[in-house]
Scaffold this motif. Sequence first.
Motif, PDB file in Angstrom:
ATOM      1  N   GLN A  60      11.125  14.361 -12.956  1.00  0.00           N
ATOM      2  CA  GLN A  60      11.031  15.739 -12.597  1.00  0.00           C
ATOM      3  C   GLN A  60      11.017  16.495 -13.564  1.00  0.00           C
ATOM      4  OE1 GLN A  60      12.176  16.283  -9.122  1.00  0.00           O
ATOM      5  NE2 GLN A  60      11.811  13.990  -9.255  1.00  0.00           N
ATOM      6  N   ALA A  61       9.456  16.739 -13.912  1.00  0.00           N
ATOM      7  CA  ALA A  61       9.276  17.591 -15.176  1.00  0.00           C
ATOM      8  C   ALA A  61       8.699  18.941 -14.521  1.00  0.00           C
ATOM      9  CB  ALA A  61       8.118  17.132 -15.915  1.00  0.00           C
ATOM     10  N   ASN A  62       8.010  18.940 -13.625  1.00  0.00           N
ATOM     11  CA  ASN A  62       7.332  20.175 -13.042  1.00  0.00           C
ATOM     12  C   ASN A  62       6.775  19.841 -11.511  1.00  0.00           C
ATOM     13  OD1 ASN A  62       4.991  22.090 -12.452  1.00  0.00           O
ATOM     14  ND2 ASN A  62       4.961  22.250 -14.623  1.00  0.00           N
ATOM     15  N   VAL A  63       7.037  20.855 -10.644  1.00  0.00           N
ATOM     16  CA  VAL A  63       6.863  20.492  -9.236  1.00  0.00           C
ATOM     17  C   VAL A  63       5.382  20.539  -8.959  1.00  0.00           C
ATOM     18  CG1 VAL A  63       6.735  23.036  -8.468  1.00  0.00           C
ATOM     19  CG2 VAL A  63       7.275  21.420  -6.938  1.00  0.00           C
ATOM     20  N   ARG A  64       4.569  20.972  -9.960  1.00  0.00           N
ATOM     21  CA  ARG A  64       3.129  21.018  -9.607  1.00  0.00           C
ATOM     22  C   ARG A  64       2.561  19.764 -10.024  1.00  0.00           C
ATOM     23  NH1 ARG A  64      -0.430  25.028 -12.572  1.00  0.00           N
ATOM     24  NH2 ARG A  64       1.116  24.424 -14.546  1.00  0.00           N
ATOM     25  N   ILE A  65       3.320  18.753 -10.934  1.00  0.00           N
ATOM     26  CA  ILE A  65       2.678  17.544 -11.246  1.00  0.00           C
ATOM     27  C   ILE A  65       3.043  16.733 -10.171  1.00  0.00           C
ATOM     28  CG2 ILE A  65       3.428  15.452 -12.672  1.00  0.00           C
ATOM     29  CD1 ILE A  65       3.786  17.364 -14.760  1.00  0.00           C
ATOM     30  N   LEU A  66       4.440  16.817  -9.541  1.00  0.00           N
ATOM     31  CA  LEU A  66       4.747  16.186  -8.330  1.00  0.00           C
ATOM     32  C   LEU A  66       3.740  16.236  -7.122  1.00  0.00           C
ATOM     33  CD1 LEU A  66       7.299  16.051 -10.228  1.00  0.00           C
ATOM     34  CD2 LEU A  66       8.710  16.574  -7.777  1.00  0.00           C
ATOM     35  N   SER A  67       3.393  17.613  -6.834  1.00  0.00           N
ATOM     36  CA  SER A  67       2.483  17.860  -5.839  1.00  0.00           C
ATOM     37  C   SER A  67       0.914  17.374  -6.092  1.00  0.00           C
ATOM     38  CB  SER A  67       2.475  19.321  -5.574  1.00  0.00           C
ATOM     39  OG  SER A  67       3.709  19.865  -5.363  1.00  0.00           O
ATOM     40  N   ALA A  68       0.732  17.187  -7.422  1.00  0.00           N
ATOM     41  CA  ALA A  68      -0.648  16.874  -7.534  1.00  0.00           C
ATOM     42  C   ALA A  68      -0.762  15.331  -7.589  1.00  0.00           C
ATOM     43  CB  ALA A  68      -1.061  17.148  -9.059  1.00  0.00           C
ATOM     44  N   THR A  69       0.194  14.602  -7.815  1.00  0.00           N
ATOM     45  CA  THR A  69       0.247  13.330  -7.777  1.00  0.00           C
ATOM     46  C   THR A  69       0.580  12.584  -6.587  1.00  0.00           C
ATOM     47  OG1 THR A  69       1.718  13.027 -10.053  1.00  0.00           O
ATOM     48  CG2 THR A  69       1.823  11.080  -8.377  1.00  0.00           C
ATOM     49  N   ALA A  70       1.417  13.502  -5.523  1.00  0.00           N
ATOM     50  CA  ALA A  70       1.365  12.986  -4.063  1.00  0.00           C
ATOM     51  C   ALA A  70      -0.166  13.151  -3.238  1.00  0.00           C
ATOM     52  CB  ALA A  70       2.213  13.931  -3.454  1.00  0.00           C
ATOM     53  N   SER A  71      -0.783  14.305  -3.955  1.00  0.00           N
ATOM     54  CA  SER A  71      -2.176  14.489  -3.322  1.00  0.00           C
ATOM     55  C   SER A  71      -2.931  13.608  -3.497  1.00  0.00           C
ATOM     56  CB  SER A  71      -2.521  15.908  -3.826  1.00  0.00           C
ATOM     57  OG  SER A  71      -3.625  16.145  -3.398  1.00  0.00           O
ATOM     58  N   ARG A  72      -3.239  13.136  -4.755  1.00  0.00           N
ATOM     59  CA  ARG A  72      -4.052  11.980  -5.259  1.00  0.00           C
ATOM     60  C   ARG A  72      -3.832  10.722  -4.575  1.00  0.00           C
ATOM     61  NH1 ARG A  72      -6.057  12.106 -11.388  1.00  0.00           N
ATOM     62  NH2 ARG A  72      -6.783  14.193 -11.529  1.00  0.00           N
ATOM     63  N   LEU A  73      -2.440  10.413  -4.353  1.00  0.00           N
ATOM     64  CA  LEU A  73      -2.114   9.227  -3.652  1.00  0.00           C
ATOM     65  C   LEU A  73      -2.362   9.372  -2.221  1.00  0.00           C
ATOM     66  CD1 LEU A  73       1.269   8.262  -5.619  1.00  0.00           C
ATOM     67  CD2 LEU A  73      -0.887   7.171  -5.538  1.00  0.00           C
ATOM     68  N   PRO A 101       2.380  12.007   1.775  1.00  0.00           N
ATOM     69  CA  PRO A 101       3.042  13.315   2.019  1.00  0.00           C
ATOM     70  C   PRO A 101       4.060  13.882   1.249  1.00  0.00           C
ATOM     71  CG  PRO A 101       2.983  11.810   3.857  1.00  0.00           C
ATOM     72  CD  PRO A 101       2.282  10.962   2.644  1.00  0.00           C
ATOM     73  N   LEU A 102       4.318  15.190   1.070  1.00  0.00           N
ATOM     74  CA  LEU A 102       5.036  15.653  -0.094  1.00  0.00           C
ATOM     75  C   LEU A 102       6.357  15.395   0.435  1.00  0.00           C
ATOM     76  CD1 LEU A 102       4.873  17.033  -2.900  1.00  0.00           C
ATOM     77  CD2 LEU A 102       4.774  19.095  -1.976  1.00  0.00           C
ATOM     78  N   ASP A 103       6.670  15.523   1.679  1.00  0.00           N
ATOM     79  CA  ASP A 103       8.010  15.323   2.176  1.00  0.00           C
ATOM     80  C   ASP A 103       8.637  13.950   1.772  1.00  0.00           C
ATOM     81  OD1 ASP A 103       6.790  13.684   4.347  1.00  0.00           O
ATOM     82  OD2 ASP A 103       7.280  15.028   5.802  1.00  0.00           O
ATOM     83  N   ARG A 104       7.709  12.823   1.377  1.00  0.00           N
ATOM     84  CA  ARG A 104       8.431  11.612   1.014  1.00  0.00           C
ATOM     85  C   ARG A 104       8.522  11.557  -0.635  1.00  0.00           C
ATOM     86  NH1 ARG A 104       3.896   8.279   4.277  1.00  0.00           N
ATOM     87  NH2 ARG A 104       4.485   6.345   2.664  1.00  0.00           N
ATOM     88  N   LYS A 109       0.929  -1.193  -0.142  1.00  0.00           N
ATOM     89  CA  LYS A 109      -0.028  -0.110   0.108  1.00  0.00           C
ATOM     90  C   LYS A 109       0.865   1.087  -0.003  1.00  0.00           C
ATOM     91  CE  LYS A 109      -3.708  -2.225   2.524  1.00  0.00           C
ATOM     92  NZ  LYS A 109      -4.694  -2.365   3.739  1.00  0.00           N
ATOM     93  N   VAL A 110       0.283   2.432  -0.257  1.00  0.00           N
ATOM     94  CA  VAL A 110       1.002   3.637  -0.233  1.00  0.00           C
ATOM     95  C   VAL A 110       1.782   3.927   1.189  1.00  0.00           C
ATOM     96  CG1 VAL A 110       0.607   6.123  -0.329  1.00  0.00           C
ATOM     97  CG2 VAL A 110      -0.526   4.646  -1.948  1.00  0.00           C
ATOM     98  N   ASP A 111       0.895   3.434   2.192  1.00  0.00           N
ATOM     99  CA  ASP A 111       1.764   3.777   3.408  1.00  0.00           C
ATOM    100  C   ASP A 111       3.141   2.997   3.492  1.00  0.00           C
ATOM    101  OD1 ASP A 111      -0.346   5.403   4.254  1.00  0.00           O
ATOM    102  OD2 ASP A 111      -1.264   3.897   5.671  1.00  0.00           O
ATOM    103  N   ASP A 112       3.154   1.835   2.921  1.00  0.00           N
ATOM    104  CA  ASP A 112       4.564   1.006   2.867  1.00  0.00           C
ATOM    105  C   ASP A 112       5.539   1.627   2.288  1.00  0.00           C
ATOM    106  OD1 ASP A 112       3.273  -1.193   4.200  1.00  0.00           O
ATOM    107  OD2 ASP A 112       2.325  -1.787   2.086  1.00  0.00           O
ATOM    108  N   LEU A 113       5.218   2.663   1.374  1.00  0.00           N
ATOM    109  CA  LEU A 113       6.399   3.307   0.395  1.00  0.00           C
ATOM    110  C   LEU A 113       7.060   4.463   1.275  1.00  0.00           C
ATOM    111  CD1 LEU A 113       7.159   3.107  -2.467  1.00  0.00           C
ATOM    112  CD2 LEU A 113       5.587   5.193  -3.017  1.00  0.00           C
ATOM    113  N   ASP A 114       8.493   4.087   1.319  1.00  0.00           N
ATOM    114  CA  ASP A 114       9.341   5.298   1.900  1.00  0.00           C
ATOM    115  C   ASP A 114       9.463   6.418   1.179  1.00  0.00           C
ATOM    116  OD1 ASP A 114      10.102   3.971   4.581  1.00  0.00           O
ATOM    117  OD2 ASP A 114      10.575   2.518   3.046  1.00  0.00           O
ATOM    118  N   TRP A 115       9.873   6.259  -0.171  1.00  0.00           N
ATOM    119  CA  TRP A 115      10.039   7.416  -1.172  1.00  0.00           C
ATOM    120  C   TRP A 115       9.541   7.102  -2.382  1.00  0.00           C
ATOM    121  CZ3 TRP A 115      11.757  11.609   0.887  1.00  0.00           C
ATOM    122  CH2 TRP A 115      12.666  11.549   2.054  1.00  0.00           C
TER     123      TRP A 115
END
Length: 346
Positions: A274-287, A290-293, A263-269
Motif C-alpha cells: 500500500q504505497a500509492n493508490v495510483r500504483i494500485l490502479s495502474a497495476t490492476a489495469s495492466r492485469l 477489476p479494481l474492486d478485487r 490465470k488472473v481470472d482465478d484470483l479472488d483478491w
Amino acid sequence: MSNTDSAAPAPFLPASAPVPGGARFSRLIGVGAALPARRVTNDDLVADLATRGIETSDEWIVTRTGIRQRWLAGPDDTTTSLGVRAAREAMKSAGVGPDDIDLIVCATSTADQIFPSTACLIQSELGVHQGGAFDVQAVCSGFAYAVANADALIRAGVAQRALVIGAEVFSRILDWNDRSTCVLFGDGAGAIVLSAADTPGVLVSRLHADGRQSGILSTPGSVRCGAVTGHPFLRMDGQAVFKLAVKLLAELAQETLEAAGLKVDDLDWLVPHQANVRILSATASRLGLPLDRVISTVGEHANTSAASVPLALAQAVQEGRLRPGQLIMLQGVGGGFTWASNLIRL
C-alpha cells in the motif's frame, strides 16, 4: 481498523498438525494488526508543516497518493511493541499460544536496535521460548520475503507453526521538512500465523531484487564509531519508483500465477503493498483485474512499508471480504530494489 486490538477473526483452519509422513505444506490460520494511538489526518499534517513554512494541502496529498490519514508512533511505541500487539492478535485469531509457536520471522527496516533482532525481542515479550527467530530486511517487500522464508522452513520440517510479522516505525527515519516524502508514510504492524498442514495453503512465492536500482529509494545512513554517518533520512526518486513499481508488479503477478498454472481470472483478491493508490490502479489495469478485487487501505494507513500488506490483509479479513477457499496474492515492492509475491489459498 481501530488503533486498539480488536476482537480477533475466526481462524481460517484448525491449527492441527499434518498427517505424519505425508506431504508438508503451510496454511494461513490467523491474522492480526496493530496501529499506534495517534491518528494524523492530512489536515493535521498540513497544519503542522505550515508552522515550519512547508506548504501542502489535503487535496495535493489525496490527488497524488490517495492517502487521507496515517497513524504515527508515540514516545512509548516501538517496532517491537507494535509487532508484539499484532502477533498476539494473530495468535488469538489462530487459537494458539506461546508454546505452539516455533518460528518467528519479522520483516522490518526500522529495527529498534542494531542487534539483537526485532524477532528475538518480540519472542521474549510473547513468552515464546523455543524455535528460531530472525529478521528479514527487504523494505516494503519484506513481508512477502518473510512469508516465503517461513513457508519454506515449515515445508522442510524445521518448524510447525510460524509467526510472520511486518512492523515499522518509518516516522523516525523521515525528514519532516521534505514534503515529497514525509506525507507518504505511517507506522504500524501486522502479523499472520502459518501452520504445517497436509493441504497446500501458500502455493507459490517469487522473490526478486535488482541492486542496480538501490539509489532510487534508500536511507543511506549508518552508525559508525558511535556517530551517524551518511544521510539518516529516507530518500526517494518518486517518478522512478512509480514507473518501476507498476511495471514490476504487473509482471510479477503474471509470473506467480503462471507458476501455479492459474490465470488472473482465478484470483479472488490482490493484496498489494500500500504505497500509492495510483500504483494500485495502474497495476490492476495492466492485469485486466477489476479494481474492486484489489484490497486498498493506503487511504487509512498510508505507506507502512513491511507492515502494509499484513495490515491490509487483517483489515480485509476483519471486514469479511476474505474467506476460506479464496485465492489471494500478496505483493510487495520497495527499496533494494526488491519485489516479491505469495500466492495463497485460504
